[in-house]
Write an enzyme that holds these catalytic residues in place. Sequence first.
Site, mmCIF file in Angstrom:
data_model
loop_
_atom_site.group_PDB
_atom_site.id
_atom_site.type_symbol
_atom_site.label_atom_id
_atom_site.label_comp_id
_atom_site.label_asym_id
_atom_site.label_seq_id
_atom_site.Cartn_x
_atom_site.Cartn_y
_atom_site.Cartn_z
ATOM 1 C CG ASN A 11 31.713 50.567 35.687
ATOM 2 O OD1 ASN A 11 32.188 50.618 34.554
ATOM 3 N ND2 ASN A 11 31.562 49.427 36.352
ATOM 4 N NE ARG A 103 35.503 48.128 35.849
ATOM 5 C CZ ARG A 103 34.920 47.288 35.003
ATOM 6 N NH1 ARG A 103 33.781 47.598 34.448
ATOM 7 N NH2 ARG A 103 35.483 46.135 34.723
ATOM 8 C CG HIS A 193 37.233 40.697 37.650
ATOM 9 N ND1 HIS A 193 37.090 39.366 37.308
ATOM 10 C CD2 HIS A 193 36.194 41.351 37.098
ATOM 11 C CE1 HIS A 193 35.993 39.237 36.573
ATOM 12 N NE2 HIS A 193 35.437 40.421 36.425
ATOM 13 N NE ARG A 254 34.735 37.999 28.528
ATOM 14 C CZ ARG A 254 34.594 38.767 29.611
ATOM 15 N NH1 ARG A 254 34.853 38.283 30.817
ATOM 16 N NH2 ARG A 254 34.224 40.015 29.488
ATOM 17 C CD GLU A 400 34.515 45.585 40.882
ATOM 18 O OE1 GLU A 400 35.259 45.671 39.904
ATOM 19 O OE2 GLU A 400 33.422 44.983 40.845
#
Length: 423
Positions: A11, A103, A193, A254, A400
Amino acid sequence: MPGIMNVLVLNSGSSTIKFQLIATDLERIAQNADQRLARGVIERIGGEAVCSMRSGGTLPHRATAQLRDIRAAVDFIIRWLCSPEAGLAEIKSVADIHAVGHRVVHGGERFKQSVLINDEVLRGIDDCIDLAPLHNPANIKGVLAARELLGAGLPQVAVFDTAFHQTLPEHAYLYALPYQFYRRHKVRRYGFHGTSHRYVAYRYRYLVNLPREEVNIITLHLGNGCSAAAIKAGNSLDTSMGMTPLEGLVMGTRSGDIDPSIIDFLMSKEGLTAQETEGLLNKQSGLLGISGLTNDMRELLDEARENRDRRALLAIELFCYRVRKYIGAYLAALGGADAIVFTGGIGENSAEVRARICQGMEWCGLHLNEDVNATLTGGREGMFSTPDSRLKAYVIPTDEELLIARDTVRCVLAVPPVNSSPR
Ligand code: AMP
């Protein structure tokens, strides 16, 4: 190709790379018996990088190293995996790494499932740079580094954050803007996601023993970034992140949903540039913006508990309220659901936040077992609604990397990935 494949999962970000080495094959996948051989993270790439790696049950090995760029970091990871320090009986040399799974953040409309990487795929990922200018370039560098260091013949697979949401219907992915902007610039909801939502949806059906077509759930990935997904018949029907990860739930830094007119208003009132405003919405808002203290939910909960800090309490309330609002919206979009599933750092660890989100939801048949809820932390998995609850609530830790390793094996063996978009 050997039976069991040692898959290096990468990743790659601009200054951080996370990795895992997972040994698996179709039989292990079917039996849920994949084996995690090693994992680690390298931070502050570009200078004196901080590396933390561990293999098997060993203690983390920490080191600092001058790592100029992503290639140097991937080289460092590979050398460590092959070294006696890592102590991996399975890895004697680079030849024992059989495939790499990456990823990749943005696959645009082109990539609807994981793919074996070739030059054309790399060009496709490059074409999506406009949509993920911070992430896709780093992902490409990770692929090129692995290609150079492990050989061009080694299979590499791209697993996209956006792919799972490619089943969204038009009415869910289009914004009500002039249609030509979709045609010209592909302005639309992509969602992110996806690998996490796909993994917990898969894991849910494994736990309750359902075929994929009968999975009707709402998944909530609540970490530093947060998103919700409405999953119908195993497919993503809607999701809260949009063209970028800024939309939707309140996150660490965010804002999530805001009235778009606020942007112009703030630019003129505060004399901000467009770039500064974007930074404000992405890096200074959310939990951090409201509390003025931190983007870290655990610290906010401590602050609220110990000092009753008004803005810490408010930030937590805003966070939970927004999630609850999305659950309501997705229950309507799905025409009811069987379960809501919590995952991500907050979703997996904070019984308090889960309970607050689910507060007052008895109207839709959600009744919590508070005692069970309190036990589900630190990677534990389970149901925390009462057995007679019409809408169930679960905690399912995300994984993941595991899904990336499994997709990699399936792509290399040309077996279609499970629970990916059928289109
Ligand atoms: P992630 O991005 O998935 O690693 O999640 C990071 C978020 O999870 C941060 O806001 C952490 O504060 C939060 N988190 C981790 N552990 C806990 C905990 N025990 N209680 C509350 N929040 C937690």
